[in-house]
Design a protein around this motif. Sequence first.
Motif, PDB file in Angstrom:
ATOM      1  N   THR A  96       0.846  -1.190   0.000  1.00 24.58           N
ATOM      2  CA  THR A  96       0.000   0.000   0.000  1.00 24.58           C
ATOM      3  C   THR A  96       0.883   1.242   0.000  1.00 24.58           C
ATOM      4  OG1 THR A  96      -0.167   0.021   2.416  1.00 24.58           O
ATOM      5  CG2 THR A  96      -1.905  -1.138   1.224  1.00 24.58           C
ATOM      6  N   CYS A  97       0.311   2.343  -0.458  1.00 25.61           N
ATOM      7  CA  CYS A  97       1.056   3.593  -0.518  1.00 25.61           C
ATOM      8  C   CYS A  97       0.131   4.763  -0.241  1.00 25.61           C
ATOM      9  CB  CYS A  97       1.708   3.762  -1.893  1.00 25.61           C
ATOM     10  SG  CYS A  97       2.650   5.300  -2.045  1.00 25.61           S
ATOM     11  N   ARG A  98       0.653   5.729   0.487  1.00 29.50           N
ATOM     12  CA  ARG A  98       0.011   7.030   0.665  1.00 29.50           C
ATOM     13  C   ARG A  98       0.995   8.063   0.137  1.00 29.50           C
ATOM     14  NH1 ARG A  98      -4.925   7.574   0.683  1.00 29.50           N
ATOM     15  NH2 ARG A  98      -4.591   9.662   1.430  1.00 29.50           N
ATOM     16  N   PHE A  99       0.538   8.817  -0.848  1.00 25.19           N
ATOM     17  CA  PHE A  99       1.326   9.917  -1.383  1.00 25.19           C
ATOM     18  C   PHE A  99       0.916  11.193  -0.643  1.00 25.19           C
ATOM     19  CE2 PHE A  99       0.707   7.055  -5.078  1.00 25.19           C
ATOM     20  CZ  PHE A  99       2.024   6.763  -5.374  1.00 25.19           C
ATOM     21  N   HIS A 100       1.875  12.050  -0.369  1.00 18.03           N
ATOM     22  CA  HIS A 100       1.583  13.332   0.260  1.00 18.03           C
ATOM     23  C   HIS A 100       2.219  14.424  -0.580  1.00 18.03           C
ATOM     24  CE1 HIS A 100       0.590  16.115   3.475  1.00 18.03           C
ATOM     25  NE2 HIS A 100       1.791  16.649   3.306  1.00 18.03           N
ATOM     26  N   VAL A 101       1.419  15.423  -0.940  1.00 11.18           N
ATOM     27  CA  VAL A 101       1.949  16.550  -1.712  1.00 11.18           C
ATOM     28  C   VAL A 101       1.825  17.817  -0.876  1.00 11.18           C
ATOM     29  CG1 VAL A 101       1.594  15.535  -3.987  1.00 11.18           C
ATOM     30  CG2 VAL A 101      -0.263  16.808  -2.920  1.00 11.18           C
ATOM     31  N   THR A 102       2.842  18.668  -0.955  1.00  7.26           N
ATOM     32  CA  THR A 102       2.897  19.854  -0.109  1.00  7.26           C
ATOM     33  C   THR A 102       2.580  21.150  -0.840  1.00  7.26           C
ATOM     34  OG1 THR A 102       5.279  20.065  -0.506  1.00  7.26           O
ATOM     35  CG2 THR A 102       4.582  18.813   1.450  1.00  7.26           C
ATOM     36  N   GLN A 103       2.715  21.153  -2.188  1.00  9.58           N
ATOM     37  CA  GLN A 103       2.507  22.396  -2.931  1.00  9.58           C
ATOM     38  C   GLN A 103       1.717  22.154  -4.212  1.00  9.58           C
ATOM     39  OE1 GLN A 103       6.292  24.382  -3.477  1.00  9.58           O
ATOM     40  NE2 GLN A 103       6.902  23.990  -1.375  1.00  9.58           N
ATOM     41  N   GLN A 104       0.748  21.273  -4.167  1.00  7.85           N
ATOM     42  CA  GLN A 104      -0.050  20.946  -5.353  1.00  7.85           C
ATOM     43  C   GLN A 104      -0.919  22.142  -5.740  1.00  7.85           C
ATOM     44  OE1 GLN A 104       0.188  17.949  -6.917  1.00  7.85           O
ATOM     45  NE2 GLN A 104      -1.312  18.425  -8.482  1.00  7.85           N
ATOM     46  N   ARG A 105      -0.809  22.595  -6.975  1.00  6.70           N
ATOM     47  CA  ARG A 105      -1.609  23.721  -7.455  1.00  6.70           C
ATOM     48  C   ARG A 105      -2.660  23.277  -8.467  1.00  6.70           C
ATOM     49  NH1 ARG A 105       0.989  26.802  -4.456  1.00  6.70           N
ATOM     50  NH2 ARG A 105       3.015  27.767  -4.663  1.00  6.70           N
ATOM     51  N   SER A 106      -2.404  22.188  -9.146  1.00 10.48           N
ATOM     52  CA  SER A 106      -3.343  21.709 -10.154  1.00 10.48           C
ATOM     53  C   SER A 106      -4.187  20.565  -9.585  1.00 10.48           C
ATOM     54  CB  SER A 106      -2.585  21.240 -11.399  1.00 10.48           C
ATOM     55  OG  SER A 106      -1.706  20.191 -11.050  1.00 10.48           O
ATOM     56  N   LYS A 107      -5.207  20.218 -10.333  1.00 12.27           N
ATOM     57  CA  LYS A 107      -6.092  19.134  -9.920  1.00 12.27           C
ATOM     58  C   LYS A 107      -5.322  17.811  -9.947  1.00 12.27           C
ATOM     59  CE  LYS A 107     -10.520  17.056 -10.957  1.00 12.27           C
ATOM     60  NZ  LYS A 107     -11.686  17.032 -11.829  1.00 12.27           N
ATOM     61  N   ILE A 108      -5.590  16.969  -8.976  1.00 12.47           N
ATOM     62  CA  ILE A 108      -4.937  15.649  -8.897  1.00 12.47           C
ATOM     63  C   ILE A 108      -5.710  14.690  -9.784  1.00 12.47           C
ATOM     64  CG2 ILE A 108      -4.372  13.717  -7.365  1.00 12.47           C
ATOM     65  CD1 ILE A 108      -4.051  15.855  -5.122  1.00 12.47           C
ATOM     66  N   CYS A 109      -4.997  13.934 -10.610  1.00  9.14           N
ATOM     67  CA  CYS A 109      -5.659  13.013 -11.530  1.00  9.14           C
ATOM     68  C   CYS A 109      -6.484  11.984 -10.750  1.00  9.14           C
ATOM     69  CB  CYS A 109      -4.661  12.335 -12.459  1.00  9.14           C
ATOM     70  SG  CYS A 109      -3.638  11.075 -11.689  1.00  9.14           S
ATOM     71  N   LYS A 110      -7.537  11.522 -11.383  1.00  5.85           N
ATOM     72  CA  LYS A 110      -8.498  10.620 -10.748  1.00  5.85           C
ATOM     73  C   LYS A 110      -7.835   9.343 -10.227  1.00  5.85           C
ATOM     74  CE  LYS A 110     -13.087   8.775 -11.518  1.00  5.85           C
ATOM     75  NZ  LYS A 110     -14.232   8.699 -12.427  1.00  5.85           N
ATOM     76  N   GLU A 111      -6.877   8.826 -10.970  1.00  2.00           N
ATOM     77  CA  GLU A 111      -6.196   7.586 -10.595  1.00  2.00           C
ATOM     78  C   GLU A 111      -5.442   7.723  -9.264  1.00  2.00           C
ATOM     79  OE1 GLU A 111      -3.535   4.298 -12.935  1.00  2.00           O
ATOM     80  OE2 GLU A 111      -3.017   6.402 -13.270  1.00  2.00           O
ATOM     81  N   LEU A 112      -4.863   8.903  -9.026  1.00  2.00           N
ATOM     82  CA  LEU A 112      -4.081   9.131  -7.807  1.00  2.00           C
ATOM     83  C   LEU A 112      -4.924   9.614  -6.630  1.00  2.00           C
ATOM     84  CD1 LEU A 112      -0.803  10.898  -9.002  1.00  2.00           C
ATOM     85  CD2 LEU A 112      -1.012   8.633  -7.995  1.00  2.00           C
ATOM     86  N   GLN A 113      -6.051  10.254  -6.894  1.00  3.36           N
ATOM     87  CA  GLN A 113      -6.836  10.902  -5.850  1.00  3.36           C
ATOM     88  C   GLN A 113      -7.047  10.069  -4.579  1.00  3.36           C
ATOM     89  OE1 GLN A 113     -10.455  12.407  -7.555  1.00  3.36           O
ATOM     90  NE2 GLN A 113      -9.436  14.183  -8.435  1.00  3.36           N
ATOM     91  N   PRO A 114      -7.420   8.789  -4.678  1.00  6.70           N
ATOM     92  CA  PRO A 114      -7.677   8.057  -3.440  1.00  6.70           C
ATOM     93  C   PRO A 114      -6.424   7.810  -2.583  1.00  6.70           C
ATOM     94  CG  PRO A 114      -8.384   6.787  -5.375  1.00  6.70           C
ATOM     95  CD  PRO A 114      -7.703   8.004  -5.863  1.00  6.70           C
ATOM     96  N   HIS A 115      -5.259   8.044  -3.155  1.00  3.88           N
ATOM     97  CA  HIS A 115      -4.003   7.724  -2.471  1.00  3.88           C
ATOM     98  C   HIS A 115      -3.207   8.959  -2.062  1.00  3.88           C
ATOM     99  CE1 HIS A 115      -4.871   3.703  -3.892  1.00  3.88           C
ATOM    100  NE2 HIS A 115      -4.954   4.186  -5.114  1.00  3.88           N
ATOM    101  N   VAL A 116      -3.755  10.169  -2.327  1.00  2.09           N
ATOM    102  CA  VAL A 116      -3.006  11.397  -2.088  1.00  2.09           C
ATOM    103  C   VAL A 116      -3.636  12.222  -0.975  1.00  2.09           C
ATOM    104  CG1 VAL A 116      -2.267  13.597  -3.121  1.00  2.09           C
ATOM    105  CG2 VAL A 116      -2.206  11.523  -4.484  1.00  2.09           C
ATOM    106  N   THR A 117      -2.790  12.726  -0.103  1.00  2.00           N
ATOM    107  CA  THR A 117      -3.187  13.729   0.877  1.00  2.00           C
ATOM    108  C   THR A 117      -2.304  14.944   0.646  1.00  2.00           C
ATOM    109  OG1 THR A 117      -1.634  12.890   2.537  1.00  2.00           O
ATOM    110  CG2 THR A 117      -3.889  12.054   2.623  1.00  2.00           C
ATOM    111  N   GLY A 118      -2.724  16.086   1.105  1.00  2.00           N
ATOM    112  CA  GLY A 118      -1.916  17.267   0.933  1.00  2.00           C
ATOM    113  C   GLY A 118      -2.564  18.477   1.546  1.00  2.00           C
ATOM    114  N   LYS A 119      -1.908  19.602   1.366  1.00  2.00           N
ATOM    115  CA  LYS A 119      -2.410  20.853   1.925  1.00  2.00           C
ATOM    116  C   LYS A 119      -3.413  21.473   0.995  1.00  2.00           C
ATOM    117  CE  LYS A 119       1.538  21.957   4.721  1.00  2.00           C
ATOM    118  NZ  LYS A 119       2.482  22.903   5.148  1.00  2.00           N
TER     119      LYS A 119
END
Length: 119
Positions: A96-119
């Motif tokens: 399993t993987c959890r991705f974390h983004v700190t400076q995301q400005r654009s929309k997160i692609c649908k494929e990654l959305q369930p696995h990404v957290t961020g500010k």
Amino acid sequence: CTLDSEVALRVGGDFFFDPQPGDSPVELVLIAGGVGINPLFSILLHIADLHEYQEGKGNGYKMGTVKLYYSAKNTSELLFKKNILGLMNAFPGKITCRFHVTQQRSKICKELQPHVTGK
């Protein structure tokens, strides 16, 4: 891990994971930031190979689970993200993987959305 679990951490140095047949399974937590994913991605690939080998041969390898926590500025800087998603799909519940983004400005692609957290 659960609250009050004892864990061992290692920062820097040589990175490798070399379980032997008959070893007890371990639950791995891998934590990476930016390009620091490189040695941990190799470990992840090795674990996937051992899971395949274990399932196909019953050769004494007893693999536990691996949880990868990987942070970058944005999803475009998450190296190997497609490969990691493929491993998660190939070994559900085992990798399993959890991705974390700190400076995301654009929309997160649908494929990654369930696995990404961020500010």
